[in-house]
Write a protein that holds these residues in place. Structure first.
Motif, PDB file in Angstrom:
ATOM      1  N   LEU A  19     -63.090 -21.019 -24.234  1.00 13.61           N
ATOM      2  CA  LEU A  19     -63.000 -19.717 -24.884  1.00 13.61           C
ATOM      3  C   LEU A  19     -62.843 -18.594 -23.877  1.00 13.61           C
ATOM      4  CD1 LEU A  19     -65.654 -20.101 -27.731  1.00 13.61           C
ATOM      5  CD2 LEU A  19     -63.176 -20.299 -27.885  1.00 13.61           C
ATOM      6  N   SER A  20     -63.501 -18.696 -22.735  1.00 15.60           N
ATOM      7  CA  SER A  20     -63.391 -17.638 -21.736  1.00 15.60           C
ATOM      8  C   SER A  20     -62.007 -17.598 -21.105  1.00 15.60           C
ATOM      9  CB  SER A  20     -64.444 -17.840 -20.634  1.00 15.60           C
ATOM     10  OG  SER A  20     -64.191 -19.025 -19.889  1.00 15.60           O
ATOM     11  N   GLN A  21     -61.361 -18.780 -21.006  1.00 12.38           N
ATOM     12  CA  GLN A  21     -60.016 -18.838 -20.440  1.00 12.38           C
ATOM     13  C   GLN A  21     -58.954 -18.459 -21.463  1.00 12.38           C
ATOM     14  OE1 GLN A  21     -59.839 -22.856 -19.046  1.00 12.38           O
ATOM     15  NE2 GLN A  21     -60.874 -22.400 -17.127  1.00 12.38           N
ATOM     16  N   GLY A  22     -59.324 -18.499 -22.731  1.00 12.48           N
ATOM     17  CA  GLY A  22     -58.406 -18.082 -23.782  1.00 12.48           C
ATOM     18  C   GLY A  22     -57.540 -19.186 -24.333  1.00 12.48           C
ATOM     19  N   SER A  23     -57.537 -20.351 -23.701  1.00 21.01           N
ATOM     20  CA  SER A  23     -56.724 -21.450 -24.214  1.00 21.01           C
ATOM     21  C   SER A  23     -57.171 -22.752 -23.584  1.00 21.01           C
ATOM     22  CB  SER A  23     -55.231 -21.235 -23.913  1.00 21.01           C
ATOM     23  OG  SER A  23     -55.004 -21.251 -22.522  1.00 21.01           O
ATOM     24  N   ALA A  24     -56.997 -23.838 -24.327  1.00 16.89           N
ATOM     25  CA  ALA A  24     -57.159 -25.163 -23.764  1.00 16.89           C
ATOM     26  C   ALA A  24     -55.865 -25.511 -23.028  1.00 16.89           C
ATOM     27  CB  ALA A  24     -57.443 -26.167 -24.887  1.00 16.89           C
ATOM     28  N   PRO A  25     -55.879 -26.592 -22.212  1.00 21.89           N
ATOM     29  CA  PRO A  25     -54.667 -26.942 -21.453  1.00 21.89           C
ATOM     30  C   PRO A  25     -53.442 -27.120 -22.333  1.00 21.89           C
ATOM     31  CG  PRO A  25     -56.535 -28.165 -20.624  1.00 21.89           C
ATOM     32  CD  PRO A  25     -57.015 -27.440 -21.851  1.00 21.89           C
ATOM     33  N   GLN A  26     -53.612 -27.675 -23.506  1.00 23.75           N
ATOM     34  CA  GLN A  26     -52.529 -27.795 -24.462  1.00 23.75           C
ATOM     35  C   GLN A  26     -53.089 -27.530 -25.854  1.00 23.75           C
ATOM     36  OE1 GLN A  26     -49.483 -27.977 -23.797  1.00 23.75           O
ATOM     37  NE2 GLN A  26     -49.296 -28.839 -21.746  1.00 23.75           N
ATOM     38  N   PHE A  27     -52.204 -27.421 -26.831  1.00 30.07           N
ATOM     39  CA  PHE A  27     -52.646 -27.223 -28.217  1.00 30.07           C
ATOM     40  C   PHE A  27     -53.578 -28.358 -28.639  1.00 30.07           C
ATOM     41  CE2 PHE A  27     -51.810 -27.885 -32.808  1.00 30.07           C
ATOM     42  CZ  PHE A  27     -52.271 -26.657 -33.276  1.00 30.07           C
ATOM     43  N   PHE A  28     -53.193 -29.587 -28.288  1.00 28.29           N
ATOM     44  CA  PHE A  28     -54.055 -30.747 -28.506  1.00 28.29           C
ATOM     45  C   PHE A  28     -54.225 -31.488 -27.194  1.00 28.29           C
ATOM     46  CE2 PHE A  28     -54.537 -35.282 -28.972  1.00 28.29           C
ATOM     47  CZ  PHE A  28     -55.641 -35.381 -29.805  1.00 28.29           C
ATOM     48  N   SER A  29     -55.451 -31.861 -26.876  1.00 28.85           N
ATOM     49  CA  SER A  29     -55.726 -32.626 -25.664  1.00 28.85           C
ATOM     50  C   SER A  29     -56.745 -33.712 -25.963  1.00 28.85           C
ATOM     51  CB  SER A  29     -56.280 -31.726 -24.548  1.00 28.85           C
ATOM     52  OG  SER A  29     -55.329 -30.797 -24.115  1.00 28.85           O
ATOM     53  N   CYS A  30     -56.446 -34.897 -25.526  1.00 26.70           N
ATOM     54  CA  CYS A  30     -57.369 -36.022 -25.573  1.00 26.70           C
ATOM     55  C   CYS A  30     -57.632 -36.427 -24.128  1.00 26.70           C
ATOM     56  CB  CYS A  30     -56.737 -37.172 -26.364  1.00 26.70           C
ATOM     57  SG  CYS A  30     -57.737 -38.656 -26.450  1.00 26.70           S
TER      58      CYS A  30
END
Length: 255
Positions: A19-30
């Motif tokens: 949340l602090s970075q504003g995004s996960a590495p991709q929309f979906f990540s496993c």
């Protein structure tokens, strides 16, 4: 604190980081997902990503762990995920139950379709509404535009439909939930060729016109090549190759 694992259900640090970075590495990540059926070690550290608006095909021989991977992502009771992380649009699916994952935007169409035979087509479709995040309480009109046969058969029992009609109903029910990630497990299994082609066209339409992100397992390679942008090849519970569909050659397939 080290990165969380499923067994501890300690996810606060990773959630705050995402949340602090504003995004996960991709929309979906496993990430490094491990799953068990009892003592049987099925999913052995699978990692892959899906960009928003992509169609990705999970490929591999029977027993490679494809369906188990899909079930793990959808957070079904089995197999049990014991380690790893699963993220969808900044949300930690690995910390959720199946109904929470559905409400967060995951919609799984299982291989056996799970149509309730004693309910009508309309009643089967209505089952998907509680998972919607917008509170809508009617089946969206576009479902019937995609699958006109469902509108024609609203009062017919699900168990009276053909295999192809049941598959359309199963996909329609999943779409009723307004998913962020549509997961299709063997969507062409046991389906007549004309319906296979129709389902392929609908998947591409959903992706191209509506921007829907799709993850599918498919044994029919021509179908996967037609609808998918990228592939992830599984073998014995591990991801052994990923790439664009055009990069999937016979050497990789035969390995």
């Amino acid at each position: 604190m080290s990165d969380p694992v499923i067994g501890d259900i300690v996810v606060k640090d990773r959630v705050e980081k995402v949340l602090s970075q504003g995004s996960a590495p991709q929309f979906f990540s496993c990430w490094d997902m491990h799953s068990y059926y009892g003592e049987s070690y099925i999913v052995q550290g699978i990692s892959f990503d899906i960009r928003e608006g992509e169609v990705v095909a999970l490929l591999g021989r029977n027993g490679a762990g494809k369906t188990s991977t899909l079930r793990s992502i959808a957070r079904l009771d089995s197999p049990q995920v014991t380690h790893g992380e699963i993220w969808l649009d900044h949300q930690p699916l690995h910390a959720m139950k199946s109904h929470e994952a559905a409400q967060s935007g995951v919609a799984l169409v299982p291989e056996d379709r799970r149509i309730i035979p004693g309910l009508t087509v309309e009643e089967n479709l209505l089952i998907g509404l509680p998972a919607r995040r917008d509170g809508l309480r009617k089946v969206p009109d576009f479902i019937y535009e995609l699958f006109p046969v469902l509108k024609e058969m609203l009062g017919r029992r699900g168990g009276d439909l053909s295999g192809g009609q049941q598959q359309q109903l199963a996909i329609g029910r999943a779409l009723v939930t307004d998913p962020k990630l549509l997961i299709l497990d063997e969507p062409t299994e046991g389906i007549q060729p004309n319906i296979v082609a129709e389902i392929g066209s609908i998947v591409r339409k959903l992706n191209r016109d509506m921007g829907l992100t799709v993850l599918l397992v498919e044994q029919k390679l021509p179908f996967a090549r037609k609808v998918a942008d990228r592939f992830c090849l599984l073998d014995r519970g591990r991801a052994v190759a990923t790439g664009m569909m055009g990069e999937l050659n016979e050497e990789l397939i035969q390995q």
